[in-house]
Motif scaffolding. Structure first.
Motif, PDB file in Angstrom:
ATOM      1  N   ALA A 109       0.844  -1.199   0.000  1.00  0.00           N
ATOM      2  CA  ALA A 109       0.000   0.000   0.000  1.00  0.00           C
ATOM      3  C   ALA A 109       0.879   1.249   0.000  1.00  0.00           C
ATOM      4  N   ALA A 110       0.404   2.301  -0.629  1.00  0.00           N
ATOM      5  CA  ALA A 110       1.077   3.600  -0.600  1.00  0.00           C
ATOM      6  C   ALA A 110       0.078   4.639  -0.127  1.00  0.00           C
ATOM      7  N   GLN A 111       0.560   5.624   0.612  1.00  0.00           N
ATOM      8  CA  GLN A 111      -0.294   6.720   1.060  1.00  0.00           C
ATOM      9  C   GLN A 111      -0.027   7.957   0.217  1.00  0.00           C
ATOM     10  N   LEU A 112      -1.105   8.581  -0.261  1.00  0.00           N
ATOM     11  CA  LEU A 112      -0.992   9.810  -1.040  1.00  0.00           C
ATOM     12  C   LEU A 112      -2.002  10.805  -0.481  1.00  0.00           C
ATOM     13  N   LEU A 113      -1.512  11.884   0.138  1.00  0.00           N
ATOM     14  CA  LEU A 113      -2.375  12.926   0.690  1.00  0.00           C
ATOM     15  C   LEU A 113      -2.371  14.113  -0.258  1.00  0.00           C
ATOM     16  N   LEU A 114      -3.564  14.524  -0.684  1.00  0.00           N
ATOM     17  CA  LEU A 114      -3.693  15.578  -1.684  1.00  0.00           C
ATOM     18  C   LEU A 114      -4.533  16.730  -1.144  1.00  0.00           C
ATOM     19  N   ALA A 128       1.135  14.646  -9.598  1.00  0.00           N
ATOM     20  CA  ALA A 128       0.320  13.630  -8.921  1.00  0.00           C
ATOM     21  C   ALA A 128      -0.015  12.494  -9.866  1.00  0.00           C
ATOM     22  N   SER A 129      -0.338  12.840 -11.115  1.00  0.00           N
ATOM     23  CA  SER A 129      -0.653  11.821 -12.120  1.00  0.00           C
ATOM     24  C   SER A 129       0.539  10.901 -12.356  1.00  0.00           C
ATOM     25  N   ALA A 130       1.729  11.485 -12.445  1.00  0.00           N
ATOM     26  CA  ALA A 130       2.934  10.679 -12.671  1.00  0.00           C
ATOM     27  C   ALA A 130       3.206   9.756 -11.494  1.00  0.00           C
ATOM     28  N   THR A 131       2.986  10.256 -10.276  1.00  0.00           N
ATOM     29  CA  THR A 131       3.203   9.427  -9.085  1.00  0.00           C
ATOM     30  C   THR A 131       2.231   8.252  -9.051  1.00  0.00           C
ATOM     31  N   LEU A 132       0.955   8.536  -9.314  1.00  0.00           N
ATOM     32  CA  LEU A 132      -0.040   7.456  -9.346  1.00  0.00           C
ATOM     33  C   LEU A 132       0.318   6.416 -10.405  1.00  0.00           C
ATOM     34  N   GLY A 133       0.705   6.895 -11.582  1.00  0.00           N
ATOM     35  CA  GLY A 133       1.050   5.978 -12.655  1.00  0.00           C
ATOM     36  C   GLY A 133       2.213   5.077 -12.290  1.00  0.00           C
ATOM     37  N   ARG A 134       3.242   5.652 -11.662  1.00  0.00           N
ATOM     38  CA  ARG A 134       4.420   4.847 -11.294  1.00  0.00           C
ATOM     39  C   ARG A 134       4.084   3.839 -10.207  1.00  0.00           C
ATOM     40  N   LEU A 135       3.274   4.238  -9.228  1.00  0.00           N
ATOM     41  CA  LEU A 135       2.875   3.313  -8.178  1.00  0.00           C
ATOM     42  C   LEU A 135       2.092   2.132  -8.745  1.00  0.00           C
ATOM     43  N   GLN A 137       2.144   1.041 -11.808  1.00  0.00           N
ATOM     44  CA  GLN A 137       3.070   0.248 -12.620  1.00  0.00           C
ATOM     45  C   GLN A 137       3.879  -0.708 -11.744  1.00  0.00           C
ATOM     46  N   ALA A 138       4.174  -0.287 -10.515  1.00  0.00           N
ATOM     47  CA  ALA A 138       4.954  -1.105  -9.590  1.00  0.00           C
ATOM     48  C   ALA A 138       4.102  -2.136  -8.844  1.00  0.00           C
ATOM     49  N   GLY A 139       2.799  -2.178  -9.139  1.00  0.00           N
ATOM     50  CA  GLY A 139       1.932  -3.154  -8.493  1.00  0.00           C
ATOM     51  C   GLY A 139       1.409  -2.740  -7.135  1.00  0.00           C
ATOM     52  N   VAL A 140       1.497  -1.454  -6.833  1.00  0.00           N
ATOM     53  CA  VAL A 140       1.073  -0.922  -5.535  1.00  0.00           C
ATOM     54  C   VAL A 140      -0.392  -0.495  -5.590  1.00  0.00           C
ATOM     55  N   VAL A 141      -1.086  -0.560  -4.450  1.00  0.00           N
ATOM     56  CA  VAL A 141      -2.423   0.032  -4.331  1.00  0.00           C
ATOM     57  C   VAL A 141      -2.283   1.373  -3.620  1.00  0.00           C
ATOM     58  N   PRO A 142      -2.409   2.493  -4.337  1.00  0.00           N
ATOM     59  CA  PRO A 142      -2.360   3.798  -3.681  1.00  0.00           C
ATOM     60  C   PRO A 142      -3.629   4.033  -2.860  1.00  0.00           C
ATOM     61  N   VAL A 143      -3.457   4.515  -1.647  1.00  0.00           N
ATOM     62  CA  VAL A 143      -4.577   4.896  -0.786  1.00  0.00           C
ATOM     63  C   VAL A 143      -4.528   6.413  -0.654  1.00  0.00           C
ATOM     64  N   VAL A 144      -5.538   7.079  -1.185  1.00  0.00           N
ATOM     65  CA  VAL A 144      -5.550   8.534  -1.305  1.00  0.00           C
ATOM     66  C   VAL A 144      -6.565   9.124  -0.335  1.00  0.00           C
ATOM     67  N   ASN A 145      -6.208  10.252   0.256  1.00  0.00           N
ATOM     68  CA  ASN A 145      -7.156  10.993   1.072  1.00  0.00           C
ATOM     69  C   ASN A 145      -6.839  12.469   0.925  1.00  0.00           C
ATOM     70  N   GLU A 146      -7.831  13.308   1.217  1.00  0.00           N
ATOM     71  CA  GLU A 146      -7.544  14.734   1.256  1.00  0.00           C
ATOM     72  C   GLU A 146      -6.671  15.021   2.470  1.00  0.00           C
ATOM     73  N   ASN A 147      -5.735  15.937   2.316  1.00  0.00           N
ATOM     74  CA  ASN A 147      -4.826  16.276   3.414  1.00  0.00           C
ATOM     75  C   ASN A 147      -5.530  17.251   4.359  1.00  0.00           C
ATOM     76  N   ASP A 148      -6.427  16.701   5.157  1.00  0.00           N
ATOM     77  CA  ASP A 148      -7.276  17.534   6.021  1.00  0.00           C
ATOM     78  C   ASP A 148      -6.500  18.209   7.144  1.00  0.00           C
ATOM     79  N   SER A 149      -5.281  17.774   7.410  1.00  0.00           N
ATOM     80  CA  SER A 149      -4.519  18.416   8.484  1.00  0.00           C
ATOM     81  C   SER A 149      -4.034  19.804   8.088  1.00  0.00           C
TER      82      SER A 149
END
Length: 376
Positions: A109-114, A128-135, A137-149
Motif C-alpha cells: 500500500a502507498a499513502q498519497l495525501l492531496l 500527482a498523475s505521474a506518481t499514481l502511474g508509477r505506483l 506500474q509497480a503493483g502498488v495500491v495507492p490509498v488517497v485521502n484529502e490532506n485535512d490536516s
C-alpha cells in the motif's frame, strides 16, 4: 469494448483501472475501524488485482479515527482546528490499517495525501498523475485521502466523492466506484413511497440534479447525493464511468456488480486530457457574464471576445480560471482568461478593433481562447 453495465466493471478488458471510494461511515463505527467489513473489501481489491485490474482507493476516515483518539466533540468537526488535529492523528491510524490489511494479501500500500491545489494547479496535477502511474506500474495500491490536516474551508474539496473523480482523471482510470449507504440514485427521496432507483444514467442533467438531496445522513462524512452527482459530472468530462453502490453489505462490490444493483453513470463525452482537467476544476477566480450572441458563439466552438461580455466579477490575473455565465446566471463554460480583471472591465463590450487603443498594446486574440475553454 466499452463499459455498458455494472458487471463490465469487473472485466479487466473493459475496465483495466478503477478507483474505489470508501466513506467514513462505512470504515469507522464508534471511533473504531470496522475491521471485518474492511477485510472483506480488501479481499475484493485483491480479487480485482488477480483478474488484472489496477485499483486506487480513496479512503475517508482520518478525522473520525483521530477524533475518537483525541476525544474531541462532534466527531472532530466542531471547528477547523479540531478537524485538522483529528486528521493529523487519524491519518497515521488509517494508513497503518490499510497497509496491514493489504499487506496480509501480499499487496503493498502507498499513502498519497492531496489538497485541492494539488489537483487544481496544472503542474502539480501532472506530478500527482505521474506518481499514481508509477505506483500502479509497480503493483502498488495507492490509498488517497484529502490532506485535512492542512486544508482549510477555502482550499479543500470538502468531500471525497469529487476527490475520487479527480483522482480517477489523474490516474487514467476507466471507472469510479462510490461506496455509499444507499443502493444508488433514486428519482426522489428514497424514503418516499413510490421512489424508484435509476440503474443507468447517460449524462448528469438538471433533471438528474433535481432528484438528489444534499448532506450526509451518517453525520460522519461530508458528502451526500449532490456531491456524488458533481463527481459524476467531473468523471463524465474525462469519459470516465461512475457507479454509486451500496457499501453497507459484506463484500459490497461483488454484491452490486454480480446482481446489477446500483446506478451506473455513462459519460456522453470525452474531452481531451487538458480540457477534462480544466472542466473538472472546482474553484474559479472570477466570472464573466456574456450576452446571447456570445453564448451562441461558444456553443459553436468559437472563442470568447470582449464584445460579448456584459459584466466582470472577481479579482483575477491572466491565466486564472474563470466561470462564463449567461445573463440568467447559468454557468455555460469555464476557461483560462487572457487578461487581468481590470483589463477585462476596460474592454467590456468593445470590439476587437478598439482594444489596442484602449490598452496601449497589441491585444490578444480573445478574452478566453477556445483552446483554453471547456463547455459544461
Amino acid at each position: 469494448m466499452s463499459i455498458a453495465r455494472l458487471s463490465d466493471l469487473a472485466d479487466a478488458a473493459t475496465c483495466p483501472r478503477l478507483v474505489i471510494k470508501v466513506g467514513s461511515a462505512l470504515l469507522v463505527a464508534k471511533g473504531e475501524p470496522r475491521r471485518a467489513w474492511l477485510e472483506g473489501l480488501v479481499d475484493e481489491i485483491a480479487a480485482a488485482r488477480a483478474r488484472g485490474q489496477d485499483v486506487v482507493v480513496v479512503s475517508s476516515g482520518a478525522i473520525a479515527l483521530g477524533a475518537a483518539r483525541l476525544r474531541l466533540p462532534k466527531g472532530g468537526r466542531a471547528n477547523l482546528a479540531d478537524a485538522q488535529a483529528a486528521a493529523a492523528v487519524g491519518q497515521i491510524a488509517l494508513a497503518e490499517l490499510w497497509s496491514e490489511l493489504l499487506g496480509a494479501k501480499g499487496i503493498v500500500a502507498a499513502q498519497l495525501l492531496l489538497t485541492l491545489e494539488d489537483l487544481e494547479d496544472r503542474r502539480r496535477y501532472l506530478n500527482a498523475s505521474a506518481t499514481l502511474g508509477r505506483l500502479l506500474q509497480a503493483g502498488v495500491v495507492p490509498v488517497v485521502n484529502e490532506n485535512d490536516s492542512v486544508a482549510t474551508q477555502e482550499i479543500r474539496f470538502g468531500d471525497n466523492d469529487r476527490l475520487a473523480a479527480r483522482v480517477a482523471q489523474a490516474a487514467n482510470a476507466q471507472a469510479v466506484l462510490l461506496l455509499s449507504d444507499i443502493d444508488g440514485l433514486y428519482d426522489r427521496d428514497p424514503r418516499q413511497s413510490g421512489a424508484n432507483m435509476l440503474p443507468l444514467v447517460r449524462g448528469v442533467t438538471a433533471e438528474i440534479h433535481a432528484m438528489a438531496t444534499g448532506g450526509s445522513g451518517s453525520g460522519l462524512g461530508s458528502g451526500g447525493m449532490t456531491a456524488k452527482l458533481l463527481a459524476a459530472e467531473i468523471a463524465e468530462r474525462a469519459g470516465i464511468v461512475l457507479a454509486i453502490l451500496n457499501g453497507t453489505y459484506d463484500r459490497p462490490v461483488a454484491r452490486a456488480l454480480d446482481k446489477g444493483i446500483g446506478t451506473l453513470f455513462l459519460p456522453r463525452r470525452k474531452d481531451a486530457a487538458r480540457k477534462a482537467w480544466l472542466g473538472g476544476r472546482l474553484r474559479m477566480k472570477g466570472a464573466l457574464t456574456i450576452d446571447s450572441g456570445a453564448a451562441s458563439a461558444l456553443r459553436s466552438g468559437k472563442s470568447l471576445l470582449a464584445a460579448g461580455i456584459t459584466s466582470v466579477e472577481g479579482s483575477f490575473h491572466r491565466g486564472d480560471p474563470v466561470a462564463i455565465r449567461d445573463d440568467a446566471g447559468t454557468v455555460l463554460a469555464q476557461g483560462l482568461v487572457e487578461y487581468d480583471a481590470a483589463e477585462c472591465v476596460r474592454l467590456l463590450g468593445r470590439s476587437s478593433a478598439e482594444h489596442a487603443d484602449i490598452l496601449g498594446y497589441a491585444p490578444r486574440s480573445a478574452v478566453v481562447h477556445r483552446n483554453q475553454l471547456v463547455l459544461l
